[in-house]
Design an enzyme around this catalytic site. Structure first.
Site, PDB file in Angstrom:
ATOM      1  N   SER A  22     -19.429  23.711 -22.266  1.00  0.00           N
ATOM      2  CA  SER A  22     -18.732  22.462 -22.235  1.00  0.00           C
ATOM      3  C   SER A  22     -19.145  20.964 -22.408  1.00  0.00           C
ATOM      4  O   SER A  22     -18.404  20.148 -21.993  1.00  0.00           O
ATOM      5  CB  SER A  22     -18.248  22.361 -20.527  1.00  0.00           C
ATOM      6  OG  SER A  22     -19.586  22.481 -19.591  1.00  0.00           O
ATOM      7  N   ASN A 109     -23.456  24.744  -9.133  1.00  0.00           N
ATOM      8  CA  ASN A 109     -22.002  24.863  -8.583  1.00  0.00           C
ATOM      9  C   ASN A 109     -21.916  23.445  -7.716  1.00  0.00           C
ATOM     10  O   ASN A 109     -21.019  22.701  -7.788  1.00  0.00           O
ATOM     11  CB  ASN A 109     -21.686  25.972  -7.671  1.00  0.00           C
ATOM     12  CG  ASN A 109     -21.721  27.411  -8.632  1.00  0.00           C
ATOM     13  OD1 ASN A 109     -21.676  27.135  -9.797  1.00  0.00           O
ATOM     14  ND2 ASN A 109     -21.523  28.306  -7.852  1.00  0.00           N
ATOM     15  N   THR A 153      23.445  -0.992 -10.890  1.00  0.00           N
ATOM     16  CA  THR A 153      23.247   0.203 -10.463  1.00  0.00           C
ATOM     17  C   THR A 153      24.031   1.342 -11.235  1.00  0.00           C
ATOM     18  O   THR A 153      25.129   0.630 -11.790  1.00  0.00           O
ATOM     19  CB  THR A 153      23.994   0.600  -8.803  1.00  0.00           C
ATOM     20  OG1 THR A 153      25.352   0.230  -8.945  1.00  0.00           O
ATOM     21  CG2 THR A 153      23.161  -0.327  -7.956  1.00  0.00           C
ATOM     22  N   HIS A 154      23.901   2.620 -11.566  1.00  0.00           N
ATOM     23  CA  HIS A 154      24.303   3.346 -12.438  1.00  0.00           C
ATOM     24  C   HIS A 154      24.263   2.806 -14.082  1.00  0.00           C
ATOM     25  O   HIS A 154      25.332   2.820 -14.721  1.00  0.00           O
ATOM     26  CB  HIS A 154      25.541   3.892 -12.134  1.00  0.00           C
ATOM     27  CG  HIS A 154      25.967   4.071 -10.692  1.00  0.00           C
ATOM     28  ND1 HIS A 154      25.901   5.494 -10.479  1.00  0.00           N
ATOM     29  CD2 HIS A 154      26.212   3.454  -9.645  1.00  0.00           C
ATOM     30  CE1 HIS A 154      26.060   5.617  -8.972  1.00  0.00           C
ATOM     31  NE2 HIS A 154      26.182   4.373  -8.543  1.00  0.00           N
ATOM     32  N   LYS A 281      13.938  -4.055 -39.188  1.00  0.00           N
ATOM     33  CA  LYS A 281      13.843  -3.433 -37.749  1.00  0.00           C
ATOM     34  C   LYS A 281      12.387  -4.016 -37.163  1.00  0.00           C
ATOM     35  O   LYS A 281      11.674  -4.251 -37.875  1.00  0.00           O
ATOM     36  CB  LYS A 281      13.525  -1.806 -38.118  1.00  0.00           C
ATOM     37  CG  LYS A 281      14.675  -1.190 -38.189  1.00  0.00           C
ATOM     38  CD  LYS A 281      15.740  -1.043 -37.112  1.00  0.00           C
ATOM     39  CE  LYS A 281      15.228  -0.159 -35.870  1.00  0.00           C
ATOM     40  NZ  LYS A 281      15.266   1.242 -36.354  1.00  0.00           N
ATOM     41  N   ASN A 283      10.517  -2.627 -33.771  1.00  0.00           N
ATOM     42  CA  ASN A 283      10.636  -1.438 -32.893  1.00  0.00           C
ATOM     43  C   ASN A 283       9.683  -1.800 -31.752  1.00  0.00           C
ATOM     44  O   ASN A 283       8.754  -2.163 -31.641  1.00  0.00           O
ATOM     45  CB  ASN A 283      10.321  -0.082 -33.428  1.00  0.00           C
ATOM     46  CG  ASN A 283      11.283   0.218 -34.615  1.00  0.00           C
ATOM     47  OD1 ASN A 283      12.606  -0.094 -34.625  1.00  0.00           O
ATOM     48  ND2 ASN A 283      11.121   0.875 -35.900  1.00  0.00           N
ATOM     49  N   TYR A 315     -16.884  29.217  -6.211  1.00  0.00           N
ATOM     50  CA  TYR A 315     -16.633  28.668  -7.446  1.00  0.00           C
ATOM     51  C   TYR A 315     -16.423  29.763  -8.484  1.00  0.00           C
ATOM     52  O   TYR A 315     -16.970  30.841  -8.389  1.00  0.00           O
ATOM     53  CB  TYR A 315     -18.181  28.033  -7.980  1.00  0.00           C
ATOM     54  CG  TYR A 315     -18.179  27.677  -9.559  1.00  0.00           C
ATOM     55  CD1 TYR A 315     -17.654  26.429  -9.716  1.00  0.00           C
ATOM     56  CD2 TYR A 315     -18.525  28.515 -10.502  1.00  0.00           C
ATOM     57  CE1 TYR A 315     -17.409  26.132 -11.053  1.00  0.00           C
ATOM     58  CE2 TYR A 315     -18.388  27.938 -11.809  1.00  0.00           C
ATOM     59  CZ  TYR A 315     -17.917  26.702 -12.030  1.00  0.00           C
ATOM     60  OH  TYR A 315     -17.821  26.422 -13.450  1.00  0.00           O
ATOM     61  N   GLN A 320     -13.726  24.808 -14.471  1.00  0.00           N
ATOM     62  CA  GLN A 320     -14.593  23.927 -15.520  1.00  0.00           C
ATOM     63  C   GLN A 320     -13.211  23.371 -16.354  1.00  0.00           C
ATOM     64  O   GLN A 320     -13.379  22.206 -16.994  1.00  0.00           O
ATOM     65  CB  GLN A 320     -15.407  24.884 -16.636  1.00  0.00           C
ATOM     66  CG  GLN A 320     -15.645  24.156 -17.765  1.00  0.00           C
ATOM     67  CD  GLN A 320     -16.826  25.036 -18.554  1.00  0.00           C
ATOM     68  OE1 GLN A 320     -17.994  25.165 -18.063  1.00  0.00           O
ATOM     69  NE2 GLN A 320     -16.610  25.494 -19.703  1.00  0.00           N
ATOM     70  N   LYS A 323     -12.011  19.253 -16.029  1.00  0.00           N
ATOM     71  CA  LYS A 323     -12.549  18.160 -16.779  1.00  0.00           C
ATOM     72  C   LYS A 323     -11.616  17.616 -17.885  1.00  0.00           C
ATOM     73  O   LYS A 323     -11.037  16.377 -17.819  1.00  0.00           O
ATOM     74  CB  LYS A 323     -13.734  18.367 -17.104  1.00  0.00           C
ATOM     75  CG  LYS A 323     -14.634  18.241 -15.908  1.00  0.00           C
ATOM     76  CD  LYS A 323     -16.310  18.699 -16.206  1.00  0.00           C
ATOM     77  CE  LYS A 323     -16.839  19.304 -15.235  1.00  0.00           C
ATOM     78  NZ  LYS A 323     -16.158  20.806 -14.786  1.00  0.00           N
TER      79      LYS A 323
HETATM   80  N1  ARG Z   1     -19.737  23.511 -16.769  1.00  0.00           N
HETATM   81  C1  ARG Z   1     -19.553  24.076 -15.200  1.00  0.00           C
HETATM   82  C2  ARG Z   1     -18.338  23.315 -14.801  1.00  0.00           C
HETATM   83  O1  ARG Z   1     -17.640  22.568 -15.395  1.00  0.00           O
HETATM   84  C3  ARG Z   1     -20.565  23.600 -14.476  1.00  0.00           C
HETATM   85  C4  ARG Z   1     -20.885  24.676 -13.428  1.00  0.00           C
HETATM   86  C5  ARG Z   1     -21.322  25.746 -13.943  1.00  0.00           C
HETATM   87  N2  ARG Z   1     -21.656  26.801 -12.886  1.00  0.00           N
HETATM   88  C6  ARG Z   1     -22.002  28.166 -13.083  1.00  0.00           C
HETATM   89  N3  ARG Z   1     -22.376  29.094 -12.174  1.00  0.00           N
HETATM   90  N4  ARG Z   1     -21.853  28.669 -14.310  1.00  0.00           N
HETATM   91  O2  ARG Z   1     -17.533  24.010 -13.867  1.00  0.00           O
END
Ligand code: ARG
Length: 439
Positions: A22, A109, A153-154, A281, A283, A315, A320, A323
């Site tokens: 990641s 975690n 309205t509408h 044009k 836009n 967890y 993951q 993110k």
């Molecule tokens: N990259 C992981 C995440 O974003 C971090 C936590 C990883 N924990 C694990 N036990 N593999 O969630």
């Protein structure tokens, strides 16, 4: 480079390594990761789990890694599983043996949970700042354009309003967006650090200390919940969804208003584009893009809700996936707020056109009915009389105020000369929006 491996006979396949890593996105958490580690190490030293010397070495090592990253000396890239591995392995490279003690009484975690909460909290502040800037711009735009225009309205002309009152509707939507985000921050403001993998730790740690050190109100009450809660990401994504829905509605208005059909506003050249084939044009791409990007933010919300819906405590690696969804939505919302701010700070309102639009469409019909009510007629009867007058006007291609008193009297003998003043557009505004707003 890994933080684990003792129990494995073979190494991971390259395919799995790439699939699992990641770092290419969670590198954005480097500051929060180091901040979290610093609070953790201070706590370990205070609780005599780590010697003072080791604690000091680690703290200095972490500080210098932060400095190296920020100066560009250390690039956050390479063959690491995630940002947590990156920081820890580089710390060990830098300070040796002491670095290997950093992860005492901690799991990735609770580490990722605390990093991400710190990040979301910080960026929520950034979103709020941008909302406030846009609100100021809206207020100024309204002040500069306290001019008459049709309200709808509408999407049918309905009653007279001012551009100021119209645009300020968005100001108040944004006020609620701000409150929602602040409320989400308040709810999430509990530190998960110390939950470890899922069951806490047998070390005598001090979670109150780390919570306070990192600016959280208190530590979480449940370890399993602490490491597996992503409600705060979901809440922020729903708040972003509502926020961008508001920006999208405003964008739609701008697209309509800047068309020749409405011709109420002129979007500045700086926020418009042209056509490669049609020379005439201009836009409204900026507004269209904001409207279009709304889909991404809704998508992130639905995507993460779906990720979370079937995973058992505590967890799971599924999480993951939180993110990229958050980063994507955050970047989208921030850029849309900035671009909308640019459009509105340079927007020209064509007040002759908004006024002319008021004159067509019987925007004083409701007030004309109110006039008859004032003379003693029941509203329902007045509604019918004015309806008949509108029909007559449509046939003659006239507005209500264009009719002579004689013509009006054909519909009701309650009409007299004062009707013209009563249904004058400015006067209806003064009696309506302006007066009632002051109260
Ligand atoms: N990259 C992981 C995440 O974003 C971090 C936590 C990883 N924990 C694990 N036990 N593999 O969630």
């Amino acid at each position: 480079m890994k933080l684990w491996g003792g129990r494995f006979k073979k190494s991971e396949s390259k395919l799995m390594e790439d699939f699992n890593s990641s770092l290419r996105f969670d590198r954005r958490l480097y500051r929060e990761d180091i901040e979290g580690s610093m609070a953790h190490v201070k706590m370990l030293s205070r609780c005599n789990i780590l010697s003072r010397e080791d604690g000091k070495k680690i703290l200095e090592g972490l500080k210098s890694i932060l400095g190296d990253i920020e100066s560009g000396k250390l690039k956050v890239e390479g063959n690491y599983e995630d940002i947590h591995s990156f920081v820890e392995i580089n710390l060990i490279k830098k300070i040796g043996q002491a670095g290997k003690k950093l992860h005492t009484a901690r799991s990735r975690n609770d580490q990722v949970a605390v990093d991400f909460k710190l990040y979301v909290k910080r960026e929520a502040g950034e979103v709020i700042k941008n909302i406030e800037t846009l609100q100021n711009t809206i207020k100024n735009l309204g002040e500069r354009n306290n001019v008459i225009m049709p309200g709808y309205t509408h999407l049918q002309r309905a009653q007279v309003v001012t551009f100021k009152h119209y645009i300020m509707a968005y100001y108040y939507m944004l006020s609620r967006d701000k409150k929602r985000i602040l409320n989400a921050v308040e709810i999430m403001d509990e530190s998960p650090l110390g939950c470890c993998a899922l069951a806490g730790t047998t070390y005598d740690i001090d979670r109150n200390f780390t919570a306070e050190e990192l600016g959280f109100r208190k530590p979480v009450d449940n370890f399993l919940d602490g490491v597996s809660d992503r409600d705060y990401v979901l809440e922020m994504l729903s708040d972003f969804s509502i926020l961008i829905m508001h920006l999208s509605r405003l964008s739609e208005e701008l697209v309509l208003w800047s068309s020749k059909e409405f011709d109420f506003v002129q979007i500045d050249d700086e926020f418009s584009t042209g056509s490669s084939i049609m020379p005439q044009k201009k836009n409204p791409d900026a507004a269209e893009l904001i409207r279009g990007k709304t889909g991404r933010v809704y998508g992130s919300l639905v995507s993460l809700l779906t990720t979370m819906k079937g995973i058992p405590l505590a967890y799971d690696k599924d999480m993951q996936e939180d993110k990229e969804q958050f980063f994507n939505s955050l970047d989208t919302v921030l850029s849309c707020l900035k671009v909308m701010n640019g459009i509105l700070s340079t927007l020209k309102v064509k007040k002759d056109n908004t006024f002319n639009a008021v004159k067509k469409g019987f925007l004083n019909a409701t007030e004309a009915a109110d006039y008859l009510v004032g003379k003693g007629m029941a509203f329902r009867d007045a509604h019918k009389v004015i309806g008949e007058i509108v029909l007559y006007c449509e046939d003659k291609n006239k507005s209500i105020e264009d009719l002579s008193l004689e013509e009006l009297k054909n519909f009701s003998n309650l009409f007299s000369e004062d009707v013209y003043e009563f249904i004058d557009y400015e006067n209806t505004l003064n009696r309506g929006i302006k007066k009632n707003l002051k109260r």
